[in-house]
Design a protein around this motif. Structure first.
Motif, PDB file in Angstrom:
ATOM      1  N   UNK A 153       0.842  -1.190   0.000  1.00 11.43           N
ATOM      2  CA  UNK A 153       0.000   0.000   0.000  1.00 11.43           C
ATOM      3  C   UNK A 153       0.880   1.243   0.000  1.00 11.43           C
ATOM      4  N   UNK A 154       0.356   2.331  -0.502  1.00  7.01           N
ATOM      5  CA  UNK A 154       1.098   3.583  -0.518  1.00  7.01           C
ATOM      6  C   UNK A 154       0.568   4.510  -1.585  1.00  7.01           C
ATOM      7  N   UNK A 155       1.090   5.721  -1.622  1.00  4.87           N
ATOM      8  CA  UNK A 155       0.630   6.727  -2.583  1.00  4.87           C
ATOM      9  C   UNK A 155       1.720   7.150  -3.557  1.00  4.87           C
TER      10      UNK A 155
ATOM     11  N   UNK B 214       3.294   7.356  -6.916  1.00  5.77           N
ATOM     12  CA  UNK B 214       2.847   7.137  -8.295  1.00  5.77           C
ATOM     13  C   UNK B 214       3.891   6.430  -9.155  1.00  5.77           C
ATOM     14  N   UNK B 215       5.164   6.501  -8.770  1.00  2.78           N
ATOM     15  CA  UNK B 215       6.210   5.838  -9.544  1.00  2.78           C
ATOM     16  C   UNK B 215       6.439   4.412  -9.089  1.00  2.78           C
ATOM     17  N   UNK B 216       5.795   4.008  -8.012  1.00  3.00           N
ATOM     18  CA  UNK B 216       5.954   2.656  -7.491  1.00  3.00           C
ATOM     19  C   UNK B 216       6.737   2.647  -6.194  1.00  3.00           C
ATOM     20  N   UNK B 217       6.744   1.505  -5.554  1.00  2.00           N
ATOM     21  CA  UNK B 217       7.441   1.318  -4.285  1.00  2.00           C
ATOM     22  C   UNK B 217       8.668   0.463  -4.552  1.00  2.00           C
ATOM     23  N   UNK B 218       9.815   0.899  -4.044  1.00  2.00           N
ATOM     24  CA  UNK B 218      11.069   0.193  -4.310  1.00  2.00           C
ATOM     25  C   UNK B 218      11.181  -1.100  -3.507  1.00  2.00           C
ATOM     26  N   UNK B 219      11.593  -2.154  -4.207  1.00  3.49           N
ATOM     27  CA  UNK B 219      11.945  -3.427  -3.588  1.00  3.49           C
ATOM     28  C   UNK B 219      13.473  -3.464  -3.577  1.00  3.49           C
TER      29      UNK B 219
ATOM     30  N   UNK C 252      17.598  -2.014   4.031  1.00  8.93           N
ATOM     31  CA  UNK C 252      18.169  -0.683   4.219  1.00  8.93           C
ATOM     32  C   UNK C 252      17.972   0.132   2.953  1.00  8.93           C
ATOM     33  N   UNK C 253      17.795   1.450   3.106  1.00 13.59           N
ATOM     34  CA  UNK C 253      17.685   2.301   1.912  1.00 13.59           C
ATOM     35  C   UNK C 253      19.026   2.453   1.208  1.00 13.59           C
ATOM     36  N   UNK C 254      20.083   1.979   1.830  1.00  8.80           N
ATOM     37  CA  UNK C 254      21.417   2.047   1.228  1.00  8.80           C
ATOM     38  C   UNK C 254      21.696   0.873   0.289  1.00  8.80           C
ATOM     39  N   UNK C 255      20.834  -0.135   0.280  1.00 10.80           N
ATOM     40  CA  UNK C 255      21.044  -1.287  -0.599  1.00 10.80           C
ATOM     41  C   UNK C 255      20.428  -1.022  -1.979  1.00 10.80           C
ATOM     42  N   UNK C 256      20.846  -1.801  -2.936  1.00  8.41           N
ATOM     43  CA  UNK C 256      20.412  -1.619  -4.330  1.00  8.41           C
ATOM     44  C   UNK C 256      18.912  -1.852  -4.482  1.00  8.41           C
ATOM     45  N   UNK C 257      18.305  -1.101  -5.406  1.00  9.70           N
ATOM     46  CA  UNK C 257      16.899  -1.291  -5.758  1.00  9.70           C
ATOM     47  C   UNK C 257      16.828  -2.398  -6.805  1.00  9.70           C
ATOM     48  N   UNK C 258      16.090  -3.466  -6.508  1.00  8.04           N
ATOM     49  CA  UNK C 258      15.938  -4.581  -7.448  1.00  8.04           C
ATOM     50  C   UNK C 258      14.885  -4.275  -8.497  1.00  8.04           C
ATOM     51  N   UNK C 259      13.782  -3.689  -8.051  1.00  7.76           N
ATOM     52  CA  UNK C 259      12.671  -3.343  -8.928  1.00  7.76           C
ATOM     53  C   UNK C 259      11.748  -2.410  -8.160  1.00  7.76           C
ATOM     54  N   UNK C 260      10.735  -1.921  -8.814  1.00  6.24           N
ATOM     55  CA  UNK C 260       9.695  -1.182  -8.101  1.00  6.24           C
ATOM     56  C   UNK C 260       8.356  -1.744  -8.542  1.00  6.24           C
ATOM     57  N   UNK C 261       7.369  -1.637  -7.668  1.00  7.23           N
ATOM     58  CA  UNK C 261       6.040  -2.177  -7.957  1.00  7.23           C
ATOM     59  C   UNK C 261       4.989  -1.120  -7.680  1.00  7.23           C
ATOM     60  N   UNK C 262       3.903  -1.216  -8.393  1.00  3.98           N
ATOM     61  CA  UNK C 262       2.762  -0.331  -8.159  1.00  3.98           C
ATOM     62  C   UNK C 262       2.041  -0.767  -6.892  1.00  3.98           C
ATOM     63  N   UNK C 263       1.248   0.113  -6.347  1.00  4.19           N
ATOM     64  CA  UNK C 263       0.514  -0.215  -5.123  1.00  4.19           C
ATOM     65  C   UNK C 263      -0.522  -1.307  -5.375  1.00  4.19           C
ATOM     66  N   UNK C 264      -0.945  -1.945  -4.310  1.00  2.00           N
ATOM     67  CA  UNK C 264      -1.969  -2.997  -4.298  1.00  2.00           C
ATOM     68  C   UNK C 264      -1.555  -4.294  -4.975  1.00  2.00           C
TER      69      UNK C 264
ATOM     70  N   UNK D 119       8.247  -1.606   6.194  1.00  2.00           N
ATOM     71  CA  UNK D 119       6.984  -2.044   6.780  1.00  2.00           C
ATOM     72  C   UNK D 119       5.851  -1.044   6.542  1.00  2.00           C
ATOM     73  N   UNK D 120       6.193   0.237   6.380  1.00  2.00           N
ATOM     74  CA  UNK D 120       5.177   1.286   6.151  1.00  2.00           C
ATOM     75  C   UNK D 120       4.318   1.002   4.919  1.00  2.00           C
ATOM     76  N   UNK D 121       4.854   0.241   3.974  1.00  2.00           N
ATOM     77  CA  UNK D 121       4.153  -0.015   2.715  1.00  2.00           C
ATOM     78  C   UNK D 121       3.457  -1.379   2.669  1.00  2.00           C
ATOM     79  N   UNK D 122       3.426  -2.066   3.802  1.00  2.00           N
ATOM     80  CA  UNK D 122       2.793  -3.387   3.857  1.00  2.00           C
ATOM     81  C   UNK D 122       1.460  -3.267   4.586  1.00  2.00           C
ATOM     82  N   UNK D 123       0.449  -3.907   4.040  1.00  2.00           N
ATOM     83  CA  UNK D 123      -0.872  -3.925   4.676  1.00  2.00           C
ATOM     84  C   UNK D 123      -1.464  -5.307   4.580  1.00  2.00           C
TER      85      UNK D 123
END
Length: 76
Positions: free
Chosen positions: A9-11, A13-18, A23-35, A68-72
């Motif tokens: 979950x989240x707002x 628009x570009x997606x949520x980083x996986x 840690x935010x210091x680790x590499x971004x594997x992909x991003x996903x849209x909400x829901x 965790x903020x983006x998990x519902x």
């Protein structure tokens, strides 16, 4: 070890980083849209390790970490 299915979950628009690690210091594997429905594997210090199907290959899965903020929970 039973896995729980969760929804992102989240707002953002570009997606949520996986990310590669919890840690935010680790590499971004992909991003996903909400829901998007994913599988919860583990939790650590405000992060949740998830597994999901790859958007580029139906047989491949991606494992990564999300804040965790983006998990519902899934409403039943």
């Amino acid at each position: 070890n039973k896995r729980e299915v969760m929804i992102l979950v989240g707002n953002n628009s570009t997606g949520i980083n996986i990310r590669q690690g919890p840690s935010i210091l680790t590499a971004i594997l992909t991003s996903v849209k909400t829901n998007k429905i994913v599988t919860k594997i583990n939790t650590l210090s405000g992060w949740t390790e998830i597994e999901m199907n790859s958007s580029s290959s139906k047989s491949a899965t991606i494992k990564g970490w999300i804040k965790d903020d983006f998990i519902g929970s899934i409403e039943k």
